[in-house]
Design an enzyme around this catalytic site. Structure first.
Site: not given
Length: 158
Positions: A115, A119, A122
């Site tokens: 994903n 990432i 984030y």
């Protein structure tokens, strides 16, 4: 994930979250009832400003009040709502609340290695990679790693 005309989860959303169950309307009612008085979590829906529809959710859970730490998870239900910054804004608001109102110090999450979009989000918000849980998810007939990431209040405020 709850399936209806309002929040039908896409195959990509199911894959990204590792979801393996389908929740019915009755199951959703029971779930909402069970979490409504739970002081170790904060559940938030992400709602589109354009049409007032639910597009996803952000949850701050497993709150450890003594150590001022928690976990988080997020999901955007439909691919049509990806890349609209719903996840980024929703997570930033939830983190702001968790760090400000709940006075938390550290929040962690797990994200599957495939994903890359999540990432990137984030890391942009300030999460740091801490480690890898090897072969943590068995999905689509193969194993996938989970990356553990966290953010501290001082990193979020920058």
């Amino acid at each position: 994930m709850y399936y209806d005309k309002l929040s039908h989860s896409s195959a990509d959303s199911i894959r990204n979250t590792g979801t393996k169950i389908i929740i019915t309307k009755a199951g959703l009612r029971g779930y909402l009832s069970s979490i409504s008085n739970n002081s170790s979590r904060l559940d938030c829906f992400i709602v589109s400003k354009e049409n007032d529809e639910i597009v996803g959710e952000v949850v701050i859970n497993s709150i450890d009040w003594q150590n001022r730490s928690a976990s988080t998870r997020i999901a955007i239900y439909q691919e049509k709502d990806y890349n609209k910054k719903y996840g980024t804004e929703g997570l930033q608001i939830a983190l702001s609340y968790a760090f400000g109102m709940y006075n938390l110090h550290r929040i962690e999450l797990q994200v599957y290695s495939f994903n890359e979009r999540a990432i990137h989000v984030y890391e942009k918000i300030g999460f740091k990679k801490e480690g890898v849980l090897r072969d943590a998810l068995y999905f689509e007939n193969k194993y996938h790693d989970a990356i553990v990431m966290s953010i501290l209040v001082k990193e979020f405020k920058k």
